[in-house]
Write an enzyme that holds these catalytic residues in place. Structure first.
Site, PDB file in Angstrom:
ATOM      1  N   ASP A   1      -3.357   2.923   3.141  1.00 41.01           N
ATOM      2  CA  ASP A   1      -2.526   2.782   4.331  1.00 41.01           C
ATOM      3  C   ASP A   1      -3.345   3.005   5.597  1.00 41.01           C
ATOM      4  OD1 ASP A   1      -0.194   2.275   5.658  1.00 41.01           O
ATOM      5  OD2 ASP A   1       0.709   4.232   5.291  1.00 41.01           O
TER       6      ASP A   1
ATOM      7  N   ASN B   1       5.553  -6.866   1.805  1.00 38.99           N
ATOM      8  CA  ASN B   1       4.605  -7.259   2.853  1.00 38.99           C
ATOM      9  C   ASN B   1       4.774  -8.690   3.334  1.00 38.99           C
ATOM     10  OD1 ASN B   1       1.805  -5.249   1.618  1.00 38.99           O
ATOM     11  ND2 ASN B   1       3.421  -4.744   3.082  1.00 38.99           N
TER      12      ASN B   1
END
Length: 241
Positions: free
Chosen positions: A20, A68
């Site tokens: 991340d 995503n």
């Protein structure tokens, strides 16, 4: 024997990573998010090499989730092109370093050329005996479990209800044959698993670092492993106290 084992450090067999912070790292530097993803891809290659040298047997990274796709199309396209580049250029490195690659997730949603590159890379590295490297692409933990149930039904494994157990579904997961992660690492300060390996993380130790993924390195990996060494894994049982 690697340096860490000589020092008495217990190395996890399987490490999973939620990578991340690429976009936030880039934004802090006045750069586009795609720059962060490019830098993050370089870190993946280095951490794979570091983990291998430390004695880790399996490394699984969360590259692109089922959620995503909702990101801006320019970013999605850039991520897919990064994955294309990796699939096409990593074969020589995998051969040199004896890496075995498996892509987990719903690959049917990917472009045909990317699917073909993945299939070729998996096939060409299948006989390698070094570290197993799993890349989660178009992956979601809930989606994986749904697909596993469908796979089990298609194989007739669900016909006798009383014979359904964990081993049946485990054998139908994308990670079949791979031990569950001992350690989950998530970068950039977030403290959640974000639909990653829901089944497999049942008893994994978790380590969260404020470092963004492009800042992650061998030293940070050792910090995570050191924290893992100070955990007592009871798997629901009692301590010896």
């Amino acid at each position: 024997m690697n340096e860490e084992n000589r020092q008495g450090m217990k190395i996890p067999v399987h490490i999973a990573i939620i990578m991340d912070g690429n976009g936030r790292w880039a934004k802090r530097r006045g750069m586009p998010r795609t720059f962060g993803h490019t830098q993050g891809a370089k870190v993946v290659e280095q951490i794979l090499e570091d983990a291998d040298h430390m004695g880790v047997k399996y490394l699984t990274v969360y590259a692109f989730s089922t959620e995503n796709w909702s990101r801006p199309q320019t970013e999605v396209k850039a991520l897919m092109n990064l994955l294309r580049r990796y699939m096409k250029t990593s074969l020589a490195k995998c051969a040199k370093n004896n890496v075995r690659i498996r892509v987990i997730g719903d690959k049917s949603m990917l472009d045909e050329d990317l699917q073909a590159s993945i299939a070729n890379l998996e096939q060409e590295t299948a006989s390698n005996t070094g570290i197993g490297f799993q890349i989660a692409i178009n992956y979601g933990g809930r989606d994986e479990i749904v697909r596993a149930v469908r796979r089990a039904a298609g194989q007739g494994l669900l016909d006798e209800i009383d014979k359904i157990d964990e081993s049946v579904l485990d054998s139908c997961l994308d990670t079949a044959g791979i031990p569950d992660p001992d350690l989950l690492i998530r970068t950039c300060g977030e403290q959640r698993i974000s639909n990653f390996l829901l089944w497999q993380l049942a008893y994994s130790e978790m380590y969260f670092t404020p470092k963004a993924w492009p800042e992650f390195n061998r030293e940070e990996l050792l910090k995570a492993i050191d924290a893992y060494n100070h955990r007592e894994r009871r798997y629901g049982g009692l301590t010896n106290e």
